[in-house]
Every structure is written in structure tokens, then in C-alpha cells.
Design a protein around this motif. Structure first.
Motif, short mmCIF file in Angstrom:
data_model
loop_
_atom_site.label_atom_id
_atom_site.label_comp_id
_atom_site.label_asym_id
_atom_site.label_seq_id
_atom_site.Cartn_x
_atom_site.Cartn_y
_atom_site.Cartn_z
N ASP A 58 0.82 -1.21 0.00
CA ASP A 58 0.00 0.00 0.00
C ASP A 58 0.86 1.26 0.00
O ASP A 58 0.52 2.26 -0.67
N ILE A 59 1.96 1.23 0.74
CA ILE A 59 2.87 2.38 0.76
C ILE A 59 3.48 2.58 -0.63
O ILE A 59 3.58 3.71 -1.14
N TRP A 60 3.89 1.51 -1.25
CA TRP A 60 4.49 1.59 -2.58
C TRP A 60 3.50 2.13 -3.60
O TRP A 60 3.86 2.96 -4.45
N LEU A 61 2.25 1.71 -3.52
CA LEU A 61 1.23 2.18 -4.46
C LEU A 61 0.96 3.67 -4.28
O LEU A 61 0.73 4.40 -5.26
N LYS A 62 0.97 4.16 -3.06
CA LYS A 62 0.76 5.59 -2.83
C LYS A 62 1.90 6.40 -3.45
O LYS A 62 1.68 7.49 -4.02
N PHE A 65 1.28 6.60 -7.13
CA PHE A 65 0.20 7.51 -7.47
C PHE A 65 0.69 8.96 -7.43
O PHE A 65 0.32 9.77 -8.29
N LEU A 66 1.51 9.30 -6.44
CA LEU A 66 2.05 10.66 -6.36
C LEU A 66 2.91 10.98 -7.58
O LEU A 66 2.88 12.10 -8.12
N GLU A 67 3.70 10.02 -8.04
CA GLU A 67 4.51 10.24 -9.24
C GLU A 67 3.64 10.44 -10.46
O GLU A 67 3.91 11.31 -11.30
N LEU A 68 2.58 9.64 -10.56
CA LEU A 68 1.65 9.80 -11.68
C LEU A 68 0.98 11.16 -11.66
O LEU A 68 0.80 11.81 -12.69
N PHE A 69 0.60 11.60 -10.47
CA PHE A 69 -0.09 12.88 -10.33
C PHE A 69 0.80 14.04 -10.80
O PHE A 69 0.34 15.00 -11.42
N GLU A 70 2.11 13.94 -10.51
CA GLU A 70 3.03 14.99 -10.92
C GLU A 70 3.25 15.01 -12.43
O GLU A 70 3.50 16.06 -13.03
N GLN A 71 3.12 13.83 -13.08
CA GLN A 71 3.42 13.73 -14.50
C GLN A 71 2.19 13.87 -15.39
O GLN A 71 2.29 14.31 -16.53
N GLU A 168 -10.43 3.38 -3.88
CA GLU A 168 -10.84 4.11 -5.09
C GLU A 168 -9.62 4.67 -5.82
O GLU A 168 -9.57 4.69 -7.06
N GLN A 169 -8.63 5.10 -5.07
CA GLN A 169 -7.39 5.61 -5.66
C GLN A 169 -6.69 4.49 -6.44
O GLN A 169 -6.13 4.71 -7.52
N LEU A 170 -6.72 3.27 -5.89
CA LEU A 170 -6.08 2.14 -6.56
C LEU A 170 -6.76 1.83 -7.89
O LEU A 170 -6.09 1.50 -8.88
N GLN A 171 -8.08 1.96 -7.94
CA GLN A 171 -8.78 1.76 -9.20
C GLN A 171 -8.31 2.77 -10.26
O GLN A 171 -8.11 2.43 -11.42
N GLN A 172 -8.14 4.02 -9.85
CA GLN A 172 -7.66 5.05 -10.77
C GLN A 172 -6.23 4.77 -11.19
O GLN A 172 -5.85 4.99 -12.35
N LEU A 173 -5.43 4.27 -10.27
CA LEU A 173 -4.04 3.96 -10.57
C LEU A 173 -3.95 2.87 -11.63
O LEU A 173 -3.08 2.92 -12.52
N LEU A 174 -4.83 1.88 -11.57
CA LEU A 174 -4.80 0.78 -12.54
C LEU A 174 -5.02 1.29 -13.96
O LEU A 174 -4.44 0.76 -14.93
N ARG A 175 -5.85 2.32 -14.09
CA ARG A 175 -6.14 2.84 -15.42
C ARG A 175 -4.98 3.63 -16.00
O ARG A 175 -4.87 3.79 -17.22
N LYS A 176 -4.10 4.13 -15.13
CA LYS A 176 -3.02 5.00 -15.58
C LYS A 176 -1.65 4.36 -15.50
O LYS A 176 -0.66 4.94 -15.93
N LEU A 177 -1.57 3.16 -14.92
CA LEU A 177 -0.28 2.57 -14.60
C LEU A 177 0.46 2.13 -15.87
O LEU A 177 -0.01 1.26 -16.61
N THR A 178 1.59 2.74 -16.11
CA THR A 178 2.50 2.30 -17.19
C THR A 178 3.91 2.38 -16.67
O THR A 178 4.22 3.11 -15.72
#
Length: 916
Positions: A58-62, A65-71, A168-178
Motif C-alpha cells: 500500500d505504501i508503494w502504491l501511494k 500515485f504521487l509520481e503519476l499525479f506529478e506527470q 478508489e485511488q487504486l482503481q484510478q491507478l490501474l487505469r493510468k499505470l504504465t
């Protein structure tokens, strides 16, 4: 998922090659860190090195997500709710939506609703699949309908306020994870994952498409397996403590797990027995640690008092709350003003009011001429009230926190107060205040009552989440032991009623959906398999020895081994532990003094005389109860009238019996002030009698209304008036059965003296009849009355009144002693008289238990002798624990003081031994 194992050496190689290790929880991550650190110490690597890439998932996923948000500018900026914020948000949603259908227990409903929503996300259950399970009736709000309504409102408010949960954040992360966007490593090891939820499985599948992902388990071992049957849980815990201590003494490098699936229930027993087993070994005293994750308030009870003290801000307090506040050990100057606050509590209880105003409490504490004066607390409460008056009626929690902090500076930790305990309370209090401030954007403005409630919840939410895995003995739940490695493990509580553990199904997810999506424990077979997998996993992760045990009995009856327990073979060793572990319930210092006295042969013999002579300066005060208590039990009289050992009056709700009795006395007094004699009574017309009764009853109710204005509402007064009117109407019919008499005195004061002892009484009523005077004592209860020839009279008031009047030469001769039993279930006169016409069945000659030759004067002399004997015993200091009979102890509160039960048990034991 492929089942590959990993040993410590391979793990270190992977970490040093730049591989990322993901674990299912924090405990496993800590253990991987320890394994890596141990390897570097053994290999004598440099002490300073980059931190290895080991993360709970869970810590790793957060972080991703923060890296994705910045990019990615398309990602909507949302505030992520932590668990406490999310629960508070759900409570607000449910409270606001439940206006038409309020919940009886919001505190328990909200966590289950939040859990149901998380499960629906983690197991990817579409909300549309809930709809077929809704009730078809529009007027029936079933669980499924309520859940969908709350989820809808929850999502609307989250979108409006820019909030989201981790699932819910994890669901959003799945859609953006590359790999490019999220800076994914080349290789990831998922270590210790057994059966992750479908949402995490989707994550792992996507990660496998982006990078190299491998699933690993710890290297499996083949430890020695032993199975024990032990008498009960207490002996099971004691055996595990002794077993773990012996292992540590033989091998200090051992890492031992004690697994107890009912850990929270047995924490006090675990602490006591492990402390007893380890305290004699100085080097092992801190070797064990309980990972119960219990609330801090359970370990530090003073924390609860913090929230309790702020109730001083309320306009009204229940009397019970006020008494508890006065007792708070952390309250300002609790030792300096302890006697005054104890007197204040005694006074509040005697008032027999269920509610006390905060302003009244401050006023009482400031009365310098009263025994309950507490000037320091009085001033502190005045300061707190001034601060409170400066606040708005509704304001943000941040503002309320500022008020609470200022009030604590006056109530709990003034400048001159310091010490480790105070600093610990400050630390946890600050953490609770920090959590409260995080709720500002969720709750908005609230009242002080809501702010107090939120503060109390914040304190209860503080969990003892220490892990201290450096402790060689870890006492933990089965779920916390999954994935951890030990050298030795003892798993207790494997009976048929304890394992598999009982799981309470979430009521907001329909049962068919649970089965369709294979939610945890949705099938008995699934629960059984999970329980079996847990035991197998613990066994495979233990290097040397595993002990499985079950208790043969519990408080609910005999127990058998669990079917899962029997999966590991049928051979069971029965452990019988001798019951020689009893210990004296004494403080350590007392035990040490006793042992030193034994070594020095300083013990002395003492013969108890059952008497403590009165001190020349000892002042005695009392009334009827002094002689009555001496008659019932000499020790009771000693404790109550010489040691002043008073019981705290019970806090009653409603008008207390003593006030109802006082009211009845006033009604009867007013009644006979109007009637004056039986002749007037006999000649009353119906209207006159109704008028006199109504007037008398109104007098009594007026007394009650002044004393209990909150309770004496018009409807209650009306009902009580009807009850009393009926009672008095029936009582006058009883009075008409007596021979002619006149009532000449009410509440007559008189003194009784003997050998320097003076007792003061008030006689309820004195009547004059043809043959002499009649003493009347009102009784509104149904208690047993006096036995007129008794060496130790149980109800001596009339006997004392009679002798006191004889000593003073007033109202002589006394012709009769009567108890007026004025109770709706028992309306009559009971007593004794010298003539036959006083009242039916009360004359000396009508009572067959007396000798026909005894005269009234001789009977009075017998009473006098009995009373003087009781007085002489008391004045001689006789204080033996010697109850008159078993009923003497029935309502006595001194049993812990006199230890009468121990005496009775000892006498029973002697009797049994003598008849063996």
C-alpha cells in the motif's frame, strides 16, 4: 500464482541488484529489513548503505500515485482519506441521511458500512448487483437499500469535496499505470502474498505486463511438530510462557512466536503469567511483547479521563459523571484536595438528584466553610468556564481543540506539573488533537457536544501499533503471524469452538453475492481451508519447533480438538499442570517485608481480644442506629460509629425511598394536625374527610416538589396525588379500629443516656389514650419488625423511645409501642400494648409467646436491660465480627472489611474435616 520459495541469501542478492520487494503488510516488511541487516552484519559490510527497496504494497502504491499525479495533468487532484477520516466521513453521511430512519447504534453501523464498501471495491462487485436484493416494499428500509443510499450520498459528497479513499485511488491507478509514467522497476518480487483480493490481482496482472513480477514465499522448513491437550486456557498460557523462557535460556538467539487467536480477550492473563514467568530472570524481563494492536486507552486508562474531564464544559452533568470527574487521578491537585472532593461526591450522592448543573458544582466547590471546599479546582473550573464563554456555539474542530488545550493547561497539566506519565499523556493527547484537526474539512462547524464526542473517539482510535520485532518473543494474532519467520512457535486455542475462528458476516452485502464472488468466509469449506492454510503456513515458516495446543475446558464447558488440529496427526500429548501456582494477592513491597521478617525471626504472636477501648478524647454521636448496629453485629457498630466507614450512597434515578418516606411523614403529620383525635375522625363527613386528605397530600407533595423540581412535573404530581389519597383513605379506616385517642405530639425530641453515652431521637408521634400514652413509629416499607423479647433487638427504636421518656419523666405511663405500617401492600398497626383495647392483636395477653405471669413493667425492665447491655458492649470497645444471624449481613456493605465470608468458609471447612 506460481509457488516459488526464497531463502535469505537469494533475498539479499535480489535487493543488492536493485530489485523491489513488496510485502502484504508492515510486519513482513520489517522482517525483510531485519534479514537484510543481519546479513550485512554477518558479512561485515559497511554500516552505512542505501536503504533497500522493501515496501508494504500500500505504501508503494501511494508513492506510484504521487509520481503519476506529478506527470499526468489529467489526473484529478483529490485528497486521500486515511482510515480515521474515512470512518468519520461515513458517520457524517449516515447521520445526515438517517433523518427519517435514525439508527440506534451509529458507532457500530458506520464501520460495517465502510467495510462493506471496501469489500465491494476490492472484490470488484458492481453496485448494480446489489439492486435485486432490495426490498420491493417502499415503506421498508432494508440493509441493502440503506447501503446503496449511503454509498450514493458518499460518492456525491466525495466528488463535491474532492475526496477519495485508498481503494478508489487504486482503481484510478490501474487505469493510468504504465512503466514509463510510474517509474516502475525492472523487477519486482511479491513476497508472502497468499490470496490477495481481486483488485490486487488485477494490479499484479497489469504489473506483469509492464515489468518482471515474481511471486515468492519464504523458504519452507520441516520443524518438529508437537501437539498438546491442556486443562484450560490459563494453564495453556502458563505452559507457553514457561516453554518460551526455557528456549531463550538455552538459545538467546531464538525468535519465538506465541499465537493466540483470542488475544484481545486474554491480554490481562497473558501479561500476568508472562510477567510471572520472566520476572525472576533479570536478562529476560523485557523479552516478550504483545502485538495486540489494542487501543492505547486500554493500556493507559488515564487517557479516557482526558475526554471525561472536558464534560465540565456541559451545562448539566449526570450525578454519576460528576462523581467520576471528581475522582479523576489526573485532575489538578487531586491529592491535595482529595478529602474535599470525596466529601463533595458524598454530598452529591446524598442529594439523590440524577442531574447536577455545572454552575452548582462550581459553587459547591467554592464554599470555603464546607467540608467539600476545593479552592484550587474551583478556580480552575471558573477559568475554564470563562474560556468556554468566549467560544461560538458552532465552530470548527480546530477552534474547539484550541479551547481544550487551554483548559487542559488549567485542569490537568499546570506549569508546576511534570513527570513521565504527564509527558506520555501530553504526547497521546496531542496526537488525538492532530487527528481532530484533520476532520475540519469533513465535519465543518460543530457544537461543543459533538467536539467532545469526536475527541473521545479520537482517543479510542489511538492504537498501540508498536511492533518491536526485536523482542525475541512475539505474542500475536494468527493473521499477524502469517508470512513471518520464527525459530519456534506455540499456537494455542485450537479447540473446536475456537478454530476456525468465528467470523461475523457483514450484513450489508447480500449472502448470495458473497458466495458468487468468494468473499472471505462465505463458505464453511472456505473458512476451513483458510484455517488449515494458516496453520500450514506458520508451520512451514518455523525452523525448529511448532507446538499446537487446545484447552480441554472453558467457562462454557468441555471442549474437543478442532478438526483442523487433527489434520496434523492423531497423536496428542496430554499436559497436566499441578495447581501449585497460587500467589498471595499482595504488593511486592509487602511480600518483601514479610520475607525479611522471616529471615530475621522477627515474627510475634498476638492474641486478638476482639475489643478496642474507647480513647478518652473520642467523641461519639448517634441515634437509634448505634444500638441497632451493635445488636446486629458489634463490628458493624465499631466500623460505622467509631471508624466512620460510611458507604457511598447509590445514585438513584427517580425520587429516593428516604424522600418518599419523609414526604409520607409530613402527610400524616398534617393529617393529624387537622384531625387532632379519633373522635373527630369518627364524626367526619365524606366531604370533610376528602378535603382534609387532599390538603395533607398537597402538603407532602409540596415538600417533594421543592426537593425534586425536575421530577415533580404536573402529570407526575397528579398521579402521585391519586396514589397518596387512596393510601390515606385506607389508612384512616385502620385508625378507626383503635380505641379512643388524641394525638398530642409530632416529631418529639428526646435523649437516652447510659454510662456517659447520649443518644438523640425524634419520636414520630405520641398519642394519649385512656390507659396511658402510645408511642407510634411510621414505617413505609415492608421490613420485618421487632421481636419484643430479644437479647439483641433488631429494631430497638420504640424500646429506646420508651426508656428515654421514662428517664426524662415525660408522657408517663407509656401504655403501648406501635409500628404504623403505612404501605399499600400492608396497612396495619403492629406492636405491643399493656391493654386489650388499644388495637386488635397487640395486647400483651393476646401474644402467646409471652409468659402469662409477665407484667408490663417487667417487660419494660427486660427491654431496658437489653439496651444497656448493647450500650455497655459498645462502650467497652467490643468489636468482634459476630453477626446476630445470616440476615444481618444481607444488606451490610462491610463484608470486604470484616471478611465475614472467609470466616464462614473456615467454619464450614472445619465442620467438613471433623466429619471426614
Amino acid at each position: 500464482m506460481p509457488e516459488q520459495t526464497i531463502d535469505s541469501g537469494e533475498l539479499v542478492q535480489l535487493l543488492e541488484s536493485g530489485c523491489v520487494i513488496l510485502t502484504p503488510n508492515h510486519r513482513t516488511a520489517v522482517q525483510v529489513h531485519e534479514t537484510y541487516g543481519q546479513f550485512r552484519r554477518v558479512e561485515q559490510k559497511p554500516r552505512i548503505a542505501p536503504s533497500p527497496a522493501i515496501y508494504p504494497i500500500d505504501i508503494w502504491l501511494k508513492q506510484r500515485f504521487l509520481e503519476l499525479f506529478e506527470q499526468d495533468s489529467t489526473i484529478e487532484p483529490l485528497s486521500i482519506l486515511d482510515s480515521y477520516q474515512e470512518l468519520s466521513f461515513w458517520k457524517k453521511v449516515i447521520r445526515d441521511s438517517a433523518v427519517k430512519n435514525p439508527l440506534l447504534n451509529l458507532q457500530n453501523a458506520a464501520p460495517r458500512v465502510m467495510e462493506a464498501y471496501r469489500l465491494s471495491l476490492q472484490w470488484q462487485i458492481p453496485l448494480d448487483e446489489f439492486k435485486p436484493f432490495q426490498s420491493s416494499r417502499q415503506d421498508q428500509l432494508d440493509d441493502c437499500t440503506a447501503f446503496l443510499e449511503w454509498v450514493k450520498l458518499y460518492r456525491q459528497r466525495c466528488k463535491l469535496m474532492g475526496l477519495t479513499s485508498f481503494a478508489e485511488q487504486l482503481q484510478q491507478l490501474l487505469r493510468k499505470l504504465t512503466k514509463t509514467q510510474s517509474n516502475l522497476p525492472d523487477k519486482i518480487i511479491a513476497l508472502g502474498f497468499a490470496e490477495p483480493p481481486p483488485l490486487y490481482q488485477s494490479l499484479f496482472r497489469q504489473l506483469q505486463e509492464q515489468c518482471q513480477l515474481e511471486f515468492r514465499q519464504w523458504q519452507q522448513y520441516k520443524p518438529t511438530l508437537r501437539k498438546f491437550s491442556i486443562a484450560n486456557t490459563t494453564e495453556e498460557i502458563r505452559a507457553s510462557a514457561q516453554w518460551s523462557r526455557q528456549i531463550l535460556e538455552d538459545n538467546p538467539q531464538a525468535r519465538i512466536g506465541i499465537v493466540c487467536n483470542e488475544l484481545q480477550e486474554h491480554v490481562p492473563t497473558l501479561k500476568r503469567l508472562f510477567r510471572d514467568s520472566y520476572e525472576t530472570a533479570e536478562s529476560l524481563r523485557q523479552a516478550w511483547f504483545i502485538q495486540s494492536e489494542s487501543g492505547i486507552c486500554q493500556d493507559i486508562p488515564a487517557l479516557k479521563q482526558l475526554a471525561y474531564l472536558l464534560k465540565f464544559n456541559l451545562r448539566e452533568l449526570s450525578t454519576l459523571d460528576a462523581c467520576c470527574l471528581l475522582r479523576c487521578s489526573i485532575l489538578l491537585a487531586s491529592e491535595e484536595e482529595s478529602s474535599g472532593r470525596a466529601a463533595m461526591e458524598f454530598y452529591l450522592r446524598n442529594r439523590a438528584e440524577s442531574i447536577v448543573r455545572s454552575a452548582d458544582l462550581r459553587f459547591f466547590l467554592g464554599q470555603n466553610d464546607m467540608p467539600w471546599s476545593s479552592p484550587l479546582l474551583h478556580q480552575a473550573l471558573l477559568d475554564c468556564e470563562k474560556l468556554n464563554r468566549q467560544q461560538q456555539k458552532y465552530q470548527k474542530l480546530t477552534d474547539w481543540v484550541e479551547l481544550f488545550e487551554q483548559q487542559f493547561e488549567r485542569l490537568v497539566w499546570p506549569i508546576n506539573t511534570s513527570g513521565p506519565n504527564i509527558e506520555l499523556l501530553r504526547t497521546y493527547c496531542s496526537e488525538a488533537f492532530r487527528q481532530l484537526k484533520l476532520l475540519d474539512f469533513i465535519l465543518g462547524t460543530v457544537s461543543i457536544t459533538e467536539a467532545l464526542s469526536q475527541f473521545e473517539e479520537a482517543l479510542l482510535n489511538l492504537s498501540n501499533r508498536e511492533y518491536r520485532q526485536e523482542s525475541p518473543v512475539q505474542i500475536l494474532y494468527a493473521k499477524d503471524a502469517d508470512g513471518l519467520q520464527f525459530t519456534h512457535v506455540w499456537f494455542m486455542g485450537l479447540s473446536d469452538t475456537q478454530w476456525p475462528p468465528i467470523q461475523h458476516s457483514n450484513p450489508f452485502i447480500p449472502f448470495p453475492l458473497k458466495r458468487k464472488y468468494f468473499l472471505p468466509n462465505s463458505f464453511p469449506q472456505l473458512s476451513y481451508q483458510n484455517a488449515l492454510n494458516s496453520l500450514q503456513g506458520i508451520r512451514d515458516n518455523t525452523r525448529k519447533e511448532v507446538v499446537f495446543s487446545f484447552p480441554r475446558s472453558s467457562e462454557f464447558g468441555d471442549q474437543s480438538p478442532s478438526a483442523v488440529f487433527l489434520e496434523f496427526g492423531q497423536d496428542i500429548d496430554i499436559i497436566t499442570i499441578a495447581n501449585n501456582h497460587s500467589r498471595p494477592l499482595l504488593q511486592k513491597q509487602s511480600i518483601q517485608i514479610y520475607r525479611e521478617a522471616q529471615k530475621q525471626s522477627a515474627l510475634e504472636s498476638y492474641t486478638e481480644l476482639n475489643a478496642l477501648t474507647l480513647h478518652p478524647e473520642e467523641t461519639l454521636h448517634g441515634g437509634v442506629t448505634l444500638i441497632q448496629d451493635q445488636a446486629e453485629c458489634p463490628f458493624r457498630a465499631f466500623a460505622l460509629h467509631r471508624l466512620k466507614s460510611k458507604e457511598l450512597p447509590a445514585i438513584t434515578y427517580g425520587i429516593p425511598a428516604k424522600d418518599l418516606g419523609s414526604m409520607l411523614h409530613r402527610v400524616l403529620e398534617k393529617l393529624w394536625q387537622r384531625l387532632q383525635n379519633s373522635t373527630n375522625l369518627q364524626h367526619l363527613t365524606a366531604d370533610q374527610q376528602n378535603s382534609i386528605i387532599n390538603e395533607s397530600v398537597s402538603t407532602g407533595l409540596s415538600y417533594l416538589s421543592k426537593k425534586h423540581p425536575r421530577l415533580m412535573r404536573p402529570r407526575y404530581v397528579e398521579l402521585e396525588h391519586k396514589r397518596l389519597y387512596k393510601l390515606m383513605d385506607r389508612w384512616l379506616a385502620i385508625e378507626k379500629q383503635r380505641a379512643p385517642f388524641s394525638v398530642i405530639s409530632h416529631e418529639f425530641g428526646v435523649n437516652w443516656q447510659h454510662a456517659g453515652l447520649t443518644l438523640k431521637f425524634r419520636i414520630d408521634r405520641i398519642d394519649q389514650s385512656e390507659h396511658g400514652y402510645v408511642l407510634v413509629d411510621y414505617k413505609s416499607g415492608t421490613n420485618n419488625l421487632v421481636t419484643w423479647i430479644d437479647e439483641r433487638p433488631s429494631a430497638p427504636q420504640l424500646l429506646l423511645y420508651n426508656d428515654a421518656l421514662f428517664q426524662e419523666g415525660k408522657y408517663q405511663p407509656v401504655n403501648a409501642l406501635l409500628f404504623a405500617q403505612v404501605n399499600i401492600g400492608s396497612l396495619e398497626y403492629r406492636g405491643i400494648s399493656s391493654t386489650a383495647d388499644t388495637y386488635p392483636k397487640t395486647s400483651l395477653r393476646e401474644q402467646k409467646k409471652y409468659s402469662p405471669d409477665i407484667t408490663w413493667r417487667e417487660l419494660q425492665d427486660t427491654w431496658k436491660e437489653s439496651l444497656q447491655n448493647m450500650a455497655n458492649e459498645f462502650l467497652a470497645g467490643y468489636c468482634a465480627v459476630q453477626p446476630k444471624d445470616r440476615t444481618s449481613c444481607q444488606y451490610c456493605h462491610l463484608d470486604a472489611f470484616c471478611r465475614i465470608q472467609e470466616k464462614l468458609e473456615g467454619e464450614t471447612e472445619k465442620y467438613e474435616l471433623s466429619h471426614d
